[in-house]
Write a protein that holds these residues in place. Structure first.
Motif, PDB file in Angstrom:
ATOM      1  N   UNK B 174       0.831  -1.193   0.000  1.00 11.49           N
ATOM      2  CA  UNK B 174       0.000   0.000   0.000  1.00 11.49           C
ATOM      3  C   UNK B 174       0.874   1.254   0.000  1.00 11.49           C
ATOM      4  N   UNK B 175       1.912   1.190   0.820  1.00  9.89           N
ATOM      5  CA  UNK B 175       2.799   2.334   0.965  1.00  9.89           C
ATOM      6  C   UNK B 175       3.547   2.623  -0.342  1.00  9.89           C
ATOM      7  N   UNK B 176       4.012   1.559  -0.964  1.00 11.86           N
ATOM      8  CA  UNK B 176       4.728   1.745  -2.231  1.00 11.86           C
ATOM      9  C   UNK B 176       3.790   2.375  -3.262  1.00 11.86           C
ATOM     10  N   UNK B 177       2.566   1.856  -3.263  1.00 16.28           N
ATOM     11  CA  UNK B 177       1.576   2.393  -4.186  1.00 16.28           C
ATOM     12  C   UNK B 177       1.390   3.898  -3.966  1.00 16.28           C
ATOM     13  N   UNK B 178       1.240   4.297  -2.707  1.00 13.81           N
ATOM     14  CA  UNK B 178       1.019   5.708  -2.402  1.00 13.81           C
ATOM     15  C   UNK B 178       2.242   6.545  -2.794  1.00 13.81           C
ATOM     16  N   UNK B 179       3.427   5.955  -2.598  1.00 10.95           N
ATOM     17  CA  UNK B 179       4.648   6.641  -3.005  1.00 10.95           C
ATOM     18  C   UNK B 179       4.640   6.909  -4.505  1.00 10.95           C
ATOM     19  N   UNK B 180       4.297   5.869  -5.254  1.00 12.55           N
ATOM     20  CA  UNK B 180       4.299   5.992  -6.714  1.00 12.55           C
ATOM     21  C   UNK B 180       3.259   6.995  -7.192  1.00 12.55           C
ATOM     22  N   UNK B 181       2.201   7.145  -6.404  1.00 13.87           N
ATOM     23  CA  UNK B 181       1.174   8.115  -6.758  1.00 13.87           C
ATOM     24  C   UNK B 181       1.661   9.539  -6.541  1.00 13.87           C
TER      25      UNK B 181
END
Lengths: 365, 324
Positions: B174-181
């Protein structure tokens, strides 16, 4: 035919006694160990609970010793265990083991269904002998339960650390050695005398904890990391909500043997909190917790294998019982992890809590 | 002057505390265990000795934490106690009247409920480590942030992002996803804190009545972001005591004072720091359990054994009076 059945505590003693009396060759798998678990985990579905993995490991180890027929209990209802015999059989078949499977299930209608399956294993023997054999196995289970109960009493009171367990092993050997029903009462007397000879300090104050939860985790010391002994050495007298002979009587004999301890009372006590069968021993867990509270136990520990649905239902009800009846309850979930430190810490802290409660309670009283 | 020594050997940190006879901390040492508990206890003892300059004589030792038996054998502890009891004792001394203790350590997290000064209930995380310090440690490392800076960065957040907290692995993706966003780091860190608090309260604090005053301790209490997240979730203030990271050791020292009441100490002196301790082990072949037996050797002499189920090895050694 060489028959094997999975381990569950001292159950092997009774089944071995019964089958050998009926001239059936038995292979007792090596006691459940890390190797058993390793084998089981490797070949089981990840989401299955620990009992399945250990059963499977037992069967694989027994195959090396020449076993060719699995005898296993089944069941029905929401607990997945009812299907384990077949799942395990299928996994073993895929792995190339050639096992025959006989599932002993609680009869749907009549005890005859069970007898039929036993007849399949025992072959051309008179019904009279078969029934005597079953009774013999059941009596052995009662004997073993009696000795275990004595050990529960002795452990926290023993004057020499570890004495109870050494004597218990010897006493069990007496029961194991009996090969025919006639010899059992004498052997049991000898075993009881041995247990009575353990030097005790009867005036030592002890705490009393009731163990409730899923049957396999309660009965199999490998699964519960020897919780009874650990608590015993911390000065706790334990009682279990499930003993093998009672379970056999209720589930396989449909309560044929009267006047024994039974889960009926526990189920009645559960009604206030849970009015529905939830599979496994969920109802008994709830009811027994109520019973232990009413009997003045100092605390209750619930044990379940990770992902056990019936016990999860019970777990969510226990806090309410705990606050209404004022009995501390702790839940322990067991799985593959074997870190003992975590378990010991929780047990010690729980025992400390109970001891302090008792102290202050006595001051107030 | 006289003092009491408390040692807490945890999975992540090894802490030593020396209190005076009045229970007030004179010296505290916080070390990372780094998987070497024996060395760290010895190193801690050395540092302690250097700091004390022989001015204080130790008249009682208590050990706690997952390495408590090990530390107890090395130092000759007067009492070996589990960390729940020691944390509760320390907190109720530091903050009389405390009713709830939130404790988050390296590999476990616990909640302790006290009523009238005694432990009424407690819970520890069971099969999941998502709500513990190690999780924050790992995520900080992933983001290339020093764990020490984690809290102050999280405090800069204005809009914490939502991150799944049930499972460390899902939280990470989830965190990686938010980072990429493209969310900024402080908002992600604050989101992590909230996820951890949520998981803690649902998992460990399940069904417990969290009454004020609330004390938050353990290594993770250093993280201001966590404290703020707890306060947001609970809706009332959360106190972090001055010695939040050594509370276990403090409690052990306090228990040592109780245990040595009218009795001499078993403390073996600070020079155990220079002795040669080794932990050995072997697999017992006595039965199919194949227990992993651990031996503690001092200059080649076995001084303690544990790990065997049947007592075959641990009972051989002369049994000392039970202290735990």
């Amino acid at each position: 035919m060489k028959v094997v059945y999975p381990h569950m505590g001292h159950m092997w003693i009774c089944i071995k006694g019964m089958l050998e009396y009926l001239n059936v060759e038995v292979v007792v798998p090596p006691p459940s160990s890390k190797k058993t678990l390793l084998l089981g985990v490797k070949h089981s579905p990840e989401f299955a609970c620990m009992p399945l993995k250990l059963n499977l490991g037992n069967f694989m180890e027994a195959a090396e010793l020449g076993a060719d027929t699995i005898v296993m209990a089944g069941g029905c209802g929401p607990c997945r265990f009812g299907y384990y015999a077949h799942v395990e059989h299928a996994i073993l078949r895929d792995l190339g083991y050639r096992y025959e499977l006989v599932v002993l299930e609680p009869p749907q209608k009549h005890i005859g269904e069970l007898l039929g399956k036993i007849k399949h294993i025992t072959g051309q023997q008179s019904w009279r002998r078969v029934i005597n054999g079953i009774r013999f196995g059941y009596n052995k289970a009662e004997a073993v339960d009696k000795l275990e109960r004595m050990a529960h009493y002795c452990r926290p009171r023993e004057t020499k650390a570890g004495a109870t367990d050494r004597v218990l092993q010897d006493a069990l050997k007496e029961i194991i050695a009996v090969s025919a029903p006639e010899g059992l009462p004498v052997a049991l007397n000898r075993a009881v005398d041995m247990m009575n000879a353990v030097s005790l300090d009867k005036h030592r104050p002890v705490l009393r904890i009731g163990l409730v939860g899923e049957i396999y985790t309660l009965l199999e010391p490998f699964a519960n990391q020897d919780i009874e002994r650990k608590l015993g050495s911390m000065g706790v007298e334990v009682d279990r909500s499930i003993y093998l002979s009672e379970w056999v009587n209720e589930h396989l004999f449909l309560g044929l043997v009267r006047n024994t301890g039974s889960s009926k009372l526990a189920k009645q006590k559960a009604v206030k909190y849970l009015r529905h069968f939830v599979g496994g021993h969920g109802l008994e867990t709830v009811g027994s917790t109520v019973l232990y509270a009413k009997q003045g136990y100092d605390g209750v520990i619930q044990m379940l294998p990770f992902t056990c649905m019936p016990e999860i239902v019970a777990q969510s009800i226990l806090p309410r019982i705990s606050s209404e009846l004022g009995i501390p309850v702790m839940t322990l979930i067991v799985d593959e992890q074997s870190g003992e430190a975590g378990l010991v810490t929780r047990l010690e802290a729980f025992v400390d809590l109970l001891a302090r409660r008792k102290q202050t309670g006595e001051v107030l009283a | 002057m006289y003092g009491y020594l408390g040692i807490d050997v945890g999975s992540v940190s090894t802490n030593l505390v020396l209190t005076g006879e009045d229970g007030i901390i004179k010296q505290s040492i916080y070390l990372r265990t780094q998987g070497k508990p024996i060395e760290m206890v010895q190193q801690g003892l050395k540092q302690m000795q250097a700091a004390l300059l022989d001015k204080i004589k130790v008249i009682g030792v208590g050990t706690t934490g997952s390495g408590r038996h090990l530390a107890g054998v090395i130092t000759g502890a007067d009492i070996i106690k589990n960390e729940i009891t020691t944390h509760a004792i320390a907190a109720s001394n530091v903050m009389p009247g405390v009713q709830t203790i939130l404790e988050i350590g390296g590999q476990d997290s616990k909640i302790i409920i006290l009523r009238n000064g005694i432990v009424a209930d407690f819970a520890m995380n069971t099969v999941c480590a998502a709500g513990t310090g190690s999780f924050l440690d790992q995520q900080a490392a992933r983001l290339n942030i020093k764990i020490e800076e984690f809290g102050s960065l999280a405090m800069q957040s204005s809009v914490p992002v939502r991150i799944a907290g049930r499972c460390a692995v899902f939280a990470e993706s989830d965190m990686i996803h938010k980072q990429q966003m493209g969310y900024n780091v402080p908002d992600i860190l604050a989101g992590l804190c909230e996820a951890l608090v949520r998981n803690y309260l649902n998992n460990v604090g399940k069904g417990k009545e969290i009454l004020q005053p609330v004390v938050f301790q353990g290594g993770v209490a250093a993280n201001a972001g966590m404290k703020a997240a707890f306060e947001r979730a609970l809706g009332h203030p959360v106190h972090v005591p001055p010695y939040f990271d050594v509370m276990g050791a403090l409690g052990a020292a306090m228990l040592a004072r109780e245990a040595t009441n009218r009795k001499g100490t078993g403390f073996r002196g600070f020079d155990v720091a220079d002795r040669d301790f080794k932990a050995g082990g072997f697999a017992c072949d006595g039965c199919p359990n194949v227990c992993e037996v651990v031996e503690i050797l001092e200059s080649g002499q076995v001084i303690a054994r544990w790990g065997d189920r049947c007592g075959r090895w641990s009972n051989v050694l002369e049994r000392h009076e039970k202290i735990s």
